[in-house]
Design an enzyme around this catalytic site. Structure first.
Site, short mmCIF file in Angstrom:
data_model
loop_
_atom_site.label_atom_id
_atom_site.label_comp_id
_atom_site.label_asym_id
_atom_site.label_seq_id
_atom_site.Cartn_x
_atom_site.Cartn_y
_atom_site.Cartn_z
N ASP A 190 -18.97 -5.78 0.40
CA ASP A 190 -20.25 -5.09 0.32
C ASP A 190 -20.78 -5.11 -1.10
O ASP A 190 -21.94 -5.43 -1.37
CB ASP A 190 -20.02 -3.65 0.79
CG ASP A 190 -21.31 -2.98 1.15
OD1 ASP A 190 -22.27 -3.70 1.44
OD2 ASP A 190 -21.34 -1.75 1.16
N ASP B 252 -22.86 1.00 7.48
CA ASP B 252 -22.25 2.10 6.73
C ASP B 252 -21.80 3.20 7.66
O ASP B 252 -20.70 3.72 7.55
CB ASP B 252 -23.25 2.66 5.73
CG ASP B 252 -23.60 1.63 4.68
OD1 ASP B 252 -22.69 0.92 4.27
OD2 ASP B 252 -24.77 1.54 4.31
#
Lengths: 434, 251
Positions: A240, A354
């Site tokens: 990420d 997320d």
């Protein structure tokens, strides 16, 4: 870039540098750019004012942070409640297509090696899919992307919901005929598709995003082997970080391209605290405050499992108000309208990925039956999220939302389950209060 | 029966705290953030004390050792959080001025920032609720069953006494936070010392529960006496008075 867009584009590009370098000629442009800007005190090149502004921008996020706390908490609650009540969710059955190696019958280093291999396979699928998506976006193959997204959410809303429903019924030993089940799933799925890909009430859309994420997280919890989950969580947050921050990170490219084209990032991938895509607001309500319509972007990832993307990107123009939303709903304007009516999107956005990985962490932590660990992970993730949002206010650019939260979450998971748990179990058993 | 016991114990321990949370904290974003941050600080204190307990292997069976240090760490993190909040105060004030609401709302918010007692209440509530949750949550989840309490000759008042003590500690932490923050504001450090002593006293007395059979009267009574003393103290510190109560009640 054509004419009208330049004006529109100005606010999103405002960053600290702009504040400092702002000069008189820019002012009119700024004020014409968006209606709400004109309501705010004019920019000033006075250094103190500038500092003031930076501070204001820095601390404006409180409401935004809360706007994300609620959905993240809801998503975690769904996952934790399911994991702790429907125990069949924790007995992993079979292996996942993306993590083919079985951890069973191996211990210690071998098990770690297997989980690492599993994670790398998984991660490479994620990376390849992300790159494919970005390439499609780069070359404007919108039809394919939309098809992909629609198929993904179709799968989630119907197939995964069906699996979930089956598990819950099985757990509580409730018989149900196929006709009723079909009716239930149909009535659940179709509004969801409409809300996500077309239009619908904001609350409903948010709710469906939360449900989608928790369904996905539950599938991960069920099918990912134990250790693989933890290694995966660690590595995915590194990915990420790379994807969002590196110069050629795919998600950075995605965010920048979307910015250049003045488009919303694809539907079905991000949770937004306000109406953000497909329908835009023709906003004539004096948009409260915040002269600096800075756009922060939070993070992105593509994460293909059964072809599902959970790309995440969040734009955080740090201000928006609830009152606006109500008004906006009555004044919806389609995106295809001319750019003047397309107000800059407002509100916080967080990628569904997320949500998925936060809930995955908390859900996995709760699956071992210790509530202290679950609580600790929950608090750690929320703290990580607030820190990320504060950083967002400082850097004013797309930021990965996973690393800080997951890092805290992992630390607190291992610390709590290994060290705190025995201590607290002992004090609780002896009724000693600290 | 077990379900009833679960709800009874849960509401007994957390009912007042949760209603305080809903009415005082829940509506204001800034308070929620303070709340979460405060519970994170408590969590860190717990982590450090567990680490110490875990590291000192020979004393692992002696809870008194871990307990004393845990209390000290908690108090230290209370002070650390005070420092942090003080530093953030200016920023918070600005955030509020720039908040989403109108001017009316703004002044209310700034009052909150200025009102240290209210801030202390929010942070203390977070401290108390987190510690209470960590103490009780596993017991509560066990209370749903299946099982029989006291089948091996232990006290069958285990759940109810645990909940009573949890409630006392949740509230005690809240009061202590109000007292010690006010004391730190006024720089009268002896009050902070008294709070630490109170905490040590309340916690160490619960060691008596360790005996077989536990003497609940000797642990719960002093805890509640301390609770009442701290409550009155916090009330006075926050500017309350008898005439204030009378005026409030309309006498």
């Amino acid at each position: 870039m054509e004419e009208p867009r330049t004006n529109q584009q100005l606010p999103p590009n405002v960053n600290i540098q702009d504040y400092i370098n702002v000069d008189v000629p820019q002012e009119p442009a700024q004020q014409n750019g968006t209606q709400n800007n004109s309501r705010n005190e004019p920019f000033s090149s006075d250094q103190e004012e500038v500092d003031e502004r930076i501070d204001l921008a820095l601390f404006k996020g409180a409401t935004n942070i809360i706007r994300l706390f609620v959905p993240v908490t809801l998503c975690m609650i769904i996952v934790v409640a399911t994991v702790t009540s429907a125990t069949n969710y924790t007995q992993s059955s079979g292996t996942f297509f993306y993590t083919p190696l079985s951890e069973k019958s191996s211990t210690g280093a071998a098990r770690f090696g297997i989980s690492l291999a599993n994670t790398l396979i998984f991660l490479s699928v994620v990376i390849v899919m992300t790159v494919v998506l970005i390439l499609l976006y780069k070359f404007s193959c919108y039809k394919i992307i939309h098809g992909w997204l629609i198929v993904s959410s179709l799968l989630l809303l119907f197939l995964f919901a069906l699996i979930y429903w089956g598990q819950v019924l099985e757990r509580y030993n409730v018989p149900m005929d196929y006709l009723t089940t079909a009716l239930v799933i149909w009535n659940f799925g179709v509004p969801g598709m409409a809300c996500i890909h077309w239009k619908g009430p904001l609350r409903l859309q948010q709710l469906y995003h939360i449900i989608i994420s928790s369904l996905m997280a539950l599938v991960f919890i069920k099918y990912l082997p134990d250790w693989t989950t933890w290694v995966l969580l660690a590595l995915i947050s590194v990915w990420d970080l790379v994807a969002v921050l590196c110069p050629f990170g795919p998600l950075k490219i995605l965010v920048e391209t979307a910015h250049e084209r003045n488009e919303q990032i694809m539907p079905g991938l991000i949770y937004s605290s306000t109406m953000a895509w497909i329908v835009n607001a023709a906003d004539d309500v004096p948009a409260a405050q915040g002269g600096n319509t800075e756009t922060h972007r939070l993070e992105g990832r593509t994460n293909p499992n059964f072809g599902v993307d959970s790309n995440q990107t969040a734009d955080v123009p740090a201000q928006n108000n609830q009152g606006d939303n109500a008004n906006n709903n009555s004044q919806l304007a389609m995106r295809s309208l001319s750019s003047e009516s397309v107000e800059e999107e407002r509100g916080v956005k967080l990628g569904l990925g997320d949500f998925i990985f936060y809930s995955l962490l908390v859900g996995k932590a709760s699956s071992y039956g210790d509530w202290n660990t679950t609580l600790a992970c929950f608090i750690a993730i929320l703290i990580g999220l607030s820190l990320t949002l504060f950083l967002l206010a400082i850097f004013k650019r797309a930021l990965p939302a996973l690393p800080i939260s997951i890092f805290f979450g992992l630390i607190f998971y291992f610390a709590t389950s290994q060290i705190v748990k025995p201590f607290m179990t002992r004090t609780a058993a002896h009724q000693v209060f600290i | 029966m077990t379900i009833k016991e679960f709800f009874g114990c849960a509401f007994l321990a957390f009912g007042p705290a949760v209603s305080l949370f809903i009415f005082v904290v829940g509506r204001e974003p800034i308070r929620v953030i303070l709340f979460i941050a405060s519970s994170f600080f408590w969590l860190i204190a717990l982590l450090i004390s567990s680490l110490l307990w875990f590291a000192v292997v020979p004393l692992r069976e002696k809870l008194a050792f871990g307990l004393v240090f845990s209390v000290l760490f908690q108090e230290a993190s209370r002070l650390a959080y005070y420092k942090l909040v003080q530093k953030a105060e200016n920023g918070l004030q600005k955030m509020m001025q720039d908040g989403q609401a109108g001017a009316d709302e703004d002044s209310k918010q700034i009052k909150f920032i200025k009102n240290h007692h209210l801030m202390a209440l929010v942070c203390g509530l977070a401290f108390g609720m987190t510690s209470g949750a960590f103490a009780l949550v596993n017991i509560l989840s066990a209370s749903v069953g299946p099982g029989t309490v006291g089948i091996h000759g232990d006290s069958d008042h285990f759940f109810i006494t645990s909940s009573l003590l949890t409630f006392a500690f949740v509230m005690l932490n809240t009061f202590w936070q109000v007292i010690s923050y006010a004391a730190l504001d006024k720089k009268s450090y002896w009050q902070v010392g008294v709070v630490v002593i109170f905490h040590l006293l309340a916690s160490c007395l619960t060691l008596l529960n360790n005996r077989d059979p536990p003497i609940y009267a000797a642990t719960i009574t002093p805890a509640y006496v301390l609770l009442i003393i701290s409550g009155i103290w916090a009330f006075v510190v926050a500017g309350g008075s008898l005439s204030g109560i009378k005026a409030f009640c309309g006498f």
